[in-house]
Design a protein around this motif. Structure first.
Motif, PDB file in Angstrom:
ATOM      1  N   GLN A  23      63.665  41.291   0.943  1.00 30.09           N
ATOM      2  CA  GLN A  23      63.000  40.015   1.268  1.00 30.09           C
ATOM      3  C   GLN A  23      63.861  38.805   0.926  1.00 30.09           C
ATOM      4  OE1 GLN A  23      59.437  40.436  -1.158  1.00 30.09           O
ATOM      5  NE2 GLN A  23      58.126  40.618   0.639  1.00 30.09           N
TER       6      GLN A  23
ATOM      7  N   ASN B 206      51.849  49.116   1.271  1.00 29.61           N
ATOM      8  CA  ASN B 206      50.919  48.701   2.330  1.00 29.61           C
ATOM      9  C   ASN B 206      49.708  49.634   2.304  1.00 29.61           C
ATOM     10  OD1 ASN B 206      51.366  50.974   4.128  1.00 29.61           O
ATOM     11  ND2 ASN B 206      53.339  50.039   4.635  1.00 29.61           N
TER      12      ASN B 206
ATOM     13  N   ASN C 105      60.748  50.550  -7.035  1.00 32.05           N
ATOM     14  CA  ASN C 105      60.335  50.428  -5.624  1.00 32.05           C
ATOM     15  C   ASN C 105      60.138  48.961  -5.260  1.00 32.05           C
ATOM     16  OD1 ASN C 105      59.914  53.292  -5.796  1.00 32.05           O
ATOM     17  ND2 ASN C 105      58.513  53.105  -4.065  1.00 32.05           N
TER      18      ASN C 105
ATOM     19  N   SER D 297      54.848  43.137   9.801  1.00 36.94           N
ATOM     20  CA  SER D 297      55.146  43.822   8.545  1.00 36.94           C
ATOM     21  C   SER D 297      53.967  43.693   7.578  1.00 36.94           C
ATOM     22  CB  SER D 297      56.401  43.247   7.902  1.00 36.94           C
ATOM     23  OG  SER D 297      56.607  43.891   6.650  1.00 36.94           O
TER      24      SER D 297
ATOM     25  N   ARG E 189      49.452  41.483  -1.344  1.00 42.63           N
ATOM     26  CA  ARG E 189      49.181  42.641  -0.464  1.00 42.63           C
ATOM     27  C   ARG E 189      47.999  42.357   0.454  1.00 42.63           C
ATOM     28  NH1 ARG E 189      54.148  44.280  -1.024  1.00 42.63           N
ATOM     29  NH2 ARG E 189      54.646  45.005  -3.116  1.00 42.63           N
TER      30      ARG E 189
ATOM     31  N   GLY F 136      54.341  44.910   4.474  1.00 46.74           N
ATOM     32  CA  GLY F 136      54.992  45.322   3.227  1.00 46.74           C
ATOM     33  C   GLY F 136      55.476  46.756   3.378  1.00 46.74           C
ATOM     34  N   SER F 137      55.954  47.327   2.291  1.00 49.67           N
ATOM     35  CA  SER F 137      56.573  48.650   2.422  1.00 49.67           C
ATOM     36  C   SER F 137      55.815  49.711   1.627  1.00 49.67           C
ATOM     37  CB  SER F 137      58.039  48.573   2.021  1.00 49.67           C
ATOM     38  OG  SER F 137      58.189  48.125   0.685  1.00 49.67           O
ATOM     39  N   TYR F 138      56.254  49.995   0.417  1.00 43.79           N
ATOM     40  CA  TYR F 138      55.659  51.108  -0.363  1.00 43.79           C
ATOM     41  C   TYR F 138      54.210  50.831  -0.728  1.00 43.79           C
ATOM     42  CZ  TYR F 138      56.214  48.192  -4.496  1.00 43.79           C
ATOM     43  OH  TYR F 138      56.100  47.175  -5.398  1.00 43.79           O
TER      44      TYR F 138
ATOM     45  N   GLN G 219      49.407  40.179   3.254  1.00 46.02           N
ATOM     46  CA  GLN G 219      50.300  40.954   4.121  1.00 46.02           C
ATOM     47  C   GLN G 219      49.542  41.934   5.013  1.00 46.02           C
ATOM     48  OE1 GLN G 219      52.801  42.800   1.117  1.00 46.02           O
ATOM     49  NE2 GLN G 219      54.583  41.588   1.726  1.00 46.02           N
TER      50      GLN G 219
ATOM     51  N   GLU H 152      62.089  46.270  -2.345  1.00 44.61           N
ATOM     52  CA  GLU H 152      61.421  45.347  -1.429  1.00 44.61           C
ATOM     53  C   GLU H 152      61.881  43.910  -1.665  1.00 44.61           C
ATOM     54  OE1 GLU H 152      57.096  46.001  -0.194  1.00 44.61           O
ATOM     55  OE2 GLU H 152      56.933  44.117  -1.263  1.00 44.61           O
TER      56      GLU H 152
ATOM     57  N   ARG I   1      65.127  55.824   1.289  1.00 44.80           N
ATOM     58  CA  ARG I   1      63.932  55.000   1.120  1.00 44.80           C
ATOM     59  C   ARG I   1      64.288  53.504   1.109  1.00 44.80           C
ATOM     60  NH1 ARG I   1      60.090  53.759   2.473  1.00 44.80           N
ATOM     61  NH2 ARG I   1      58.209  53.250   1.329  1.00 44.80           N
TER      62      ARG I   1
ATOM     63  N   GLU J 265      64.719  52.550   4.608  1.00 46.79           N
ATOM     64  CA  GLU J 265      63.430  52.512   5.317  1.00 46.79           C
ATOM     65  C   GLU J 265      62.617  51.259   4.967  1.00 46.79           C
ATOM     66  OE1 GLU J 265      62.756  57.378   5.632  1.00 46.79           O
ATOM     67  OE2 GLU J 265      61.838  56.231   3.996  1.00 46.79           O
ATOM     68  N   ILE J 266      62.741  50.831   3.707  1.00 44.22           N
ATOM     69  CA  ILE J 266      62.008  49.630   3.287  1.00 44.22           C
ATOM     70  C   ILE J 266      62.499  48.414   4.072  1.00 44.22           C
ATOM     71  CG2 ILE J 266      61.876  48.006   1.327  1.00 44.22           C
ATOM     72  CD1 ILE J 266      61.002  50.383  -0.390  1.00 44.22           C
TER      73      ILE J 266
ATOM     74  N   GLN K 208      60.729  48.590   7.295  1.00 44.54           N
ATOM     75  CA  GLN K 208      59.319  48.218   7.162  1.00 44.54           C
ATOM     76  C   GLN K 208      59.130  46.712   7.014  1.00 44.54           C
ATOM     77  OE1 GLN K 208      58.333  51.171   3.922  1.00 44.54           O
ATOM     78  NE2 GLN K 208      56.565  51.528   5.229  1.00 44.54           N
ATOM     79  N   LEU K 209      60.162  46.038   6.534  1.00 42.27           N
ATOM     80  CA  LEU K 209      60.074  44.584   6.384  1.00 42.27           C
ATOM     81  C   LEU K 209      60.614  43.860   7.622  1.00 42.27           C
ATOM     82  CD1 LEU K 209      60.997  44.329   2.595  1.00 42.27           C
ATOM     83  CD2 LEU K 209      58.723  44.232   3.621  1.00 42.27           C
ATOM     84  N   ASN K 210      60.723  44.614   8.714  1.00 45.54           N
ATOM     85  CA  ASN K 210      61.123  44.049  10.011  1.00 45.54           C
ATOM     86  C   ASN K 210      62.532  43.472  10.046  1.00 45.54           C
ATOM     87  OD1 ASN K 210      58.816  44.861  11.247  1.00 45.54           O
ATOM     88  ND2 ASN K 210      57.865  42.829  11.377  1.00 45.54           N
TER      89      ASN K 210
END
Lengths: 360, 360
Positions: B78, A225, B70, A219, A75, A221-223, A78, B74, B96, B99-100, B103-105
């Motif tokens: 990835q 960041n 969660n 990016s 993290r 990360g997601s949940y 990232q 991710e 969600r 959305e993840i 968020q990871l592009n």
């Protein structure tokens, strides 16, 4: 099963109050408590407030919870590095931090010295470095960097963020939180808790950097960041369902530490480490692996036990003592001894007496 | 504290054997057990072997442990998506997952229907989709997708990987593991354990895909990418220090489930869900939120309680029953009831009797 005093540097022996706290937790329904309740927010706040008191964490720091310290390495890279981090590497764990930056497609650089050594003289940090990764206490080798070295890095690199891995040293060190920007630990070492929780402290400079990366569509990360963590932590909440029981136990053990007093914990840590280093320095068969006394860790003490490693391990086990193996390639020639708040003076005296009693 | 029967869908009530297993764990030193020991490898193997027996997991699947479900969202994105995933969205958790990916592009697409609904007719998956994300059981709405729908997706999209979120349905569903490629759950729902552990199953197609992304220099994460997980799991090890106590407890509860028999667990689940849906269908004030009986979850049952929500919550609490709040915006108009292996027939009968007793 016959339980020995566990000196392995992580997971280490539980803090002696943990089993009682687990019993209370079950009585109060904590293991099945929803993380979207007021009661959970109280548990979150208790950890944060307790840590602020214990370690003197200033108000511009935020406290987040992850699954492990490994996760925090990821993290940090990232969220705080667009392209270039710089790592002081002197063992397996500091090296891993560097490698994680590589795996996340950044372009890290490193200054590497052999296991058991520190970093002498001025450290030349290359231009354009966004973050300097420092492992305060190398769990693999028992080298602890002097806090003054972090301060020097700070003074010479005011624009870089500084990340301090304090996984196996906290709560012992008396850090000045203005001298770095993020610091982290996992609970199964100095805090004497079951593994499965990492604790990540970040200051407002880190928040700004992560937000900046997000505006550049990088990016983070997601949940987990930093902005998502922060939006939850201001409400004493966590993005996902966390290890609620682990957080509860951490809050209780920190409260125990605060009752005991951090000054007394620090003094006892120093007393116990002095005992063991003296024994190693005077031992006919063993020595301290770290030569430079200024670099010797107070919390993870590595003994060079050479050809006697297997024999002394068995001897210690017969005395009810479980030493930690040497790390990696040093498994057959070194032993590691954790010196955490859970290890009593009496246990250290028994350890030292046993080492002195050992004969070939 | 006065403990109620906890019907919230996660964290839910503990499985009734958990407290005993925790006691044994402390007696055996599990909370401070090093994850680099033979004993830990035995714990790892016990979970994996137990899961294979309980759920019929074939040999081409590997089992990994994360901090949460969660995190698995991710890691799936990835490791298994270079650019495009496709998500069936019918509630907060399926959304969600989508959305993840954003968020990871990545460039995910979605088919979205309102809360409480499923996906009728043929599902047109756009060209070039690498992975289809399916939420088997939407914890927010109580909609469960028929397993036949996953099979149809498989038949029509043989080249895409299929990822199944079974967080709040396992161990109930009798899945055919050849019809998807990865599936996951967290332990604080159907397995009745304290939160803080996600379980991720991936087949060899997933391994190949992650390796392929790595050859293209696409970052698949660091310590928790699939090849790293696999290199450790073949030795019954984990990349980082995991939640060892959580893994031990999971192994023990799975063994309990296997002794009870999955067939009997499934039958009881169906009996209890039938009881509650019948009560809701016949109730003068309440109804089941999910209209289509074929989409009604057997494990998370959502009641439309409208203006009576607060009153019936208090009434149930007075009977020793803790219902789960409706999710998000439905908090004031719905209640959710978990129907997991830990919830006994007697508890469900008490719940239904209490709902029937409720008067305005």
């Amino acid at each position: 099963m016959n339980q020995k005093i566990n000196f392995t540097p992580g997971p280490s022996q539980l803090y002696f109050t943990v089993e009682d706290h687990v019993r209370t937790a079950f009585r109060e329904g904590i293991p099945s408590l929803s993380h979207r309740t007021k009661q959970f927010e109280g548990i979150y706040a208790k950890v944060v407030d307790g840590l602020r008191e214990l370690l003197g964490v200033p108000a511009n720091y935020h406290v987040f919870f992850t699954g492990s310290a490994n996760e925090i390495w990821e993290r940090i890279i990232q969220n705080l590095v667009e392209d270039k981090s710089f790592h002081l590497v002197n063992g397996s764990f500091s090296k891993r931090f560097y490698e994680i930056a590589l795996q996340l497609n950044k372009h890290p650089e490193k200054l590497e010295v052999p296991m058991g050594q520190g970093f002498a003289g001025d450290i030349a940090v290359p231009a354009g470095i966004e973050l300097i990764g420092v492992t305060h206490n190398e769990t693999s080798s028992g080298v602890s960097l002097p806090i003054s070295q972090i301060q020097k890095l700070r003074a010479q690199n005011p624009n870089a963020l500084i990340a301090v891995d304090a996984v196996s040293s906290l709560p012992y060190p008396d850090f000045d939180f203005t001298q770095f920007d993020t610091i982290f630990f996992s609970v199964q070492k100095g805090f004497g808790l079951p593994a499965g929780l990492g604790v990540w402290l970040v200051n407002d400079r880190c928040v700004t950097k992560a937000e900046f990366l997000q505006t550049k569509k990088i990016s983070t990360g997601s949940y987990h960041n930093i902005p998502t963590f922060l939006a939850h932590s201001v409400k004493n909440q966590n993005p996902e369902t966390p290890n609620v029981l682990g957080m509860y136990l951490l809050g209780e053990v920190i409260a125990d530490f605060n009752r005991r007093g951090i000054t007394s914990i620090r003094k006892e840590t120093e007393y116990k480490s002095t005992l063991l280093y003296q024994a190693l320095d005077n031992h006919p068969l063993f020595s301290a692996f770290v030569q430079d006394v200024n670099l010797r860790s107070k919390t993870v003490i590595v003994a060079q036990t050479g050809e006697h490693t297997e024999a002394v391990t068995k001897f210690l086990q017969s005395k009810g003592i479980q030493p930690g193996d040497g790390y990696g390639a040093a498994k057959k020639t070194q032993l590691r001894f954790a010196n955490f708040p859970t290890h009593s003076k009496e246990q250290y005296e028994l350890l030292v007496d046993s080492l002195n009693e050992f004969k070939v």
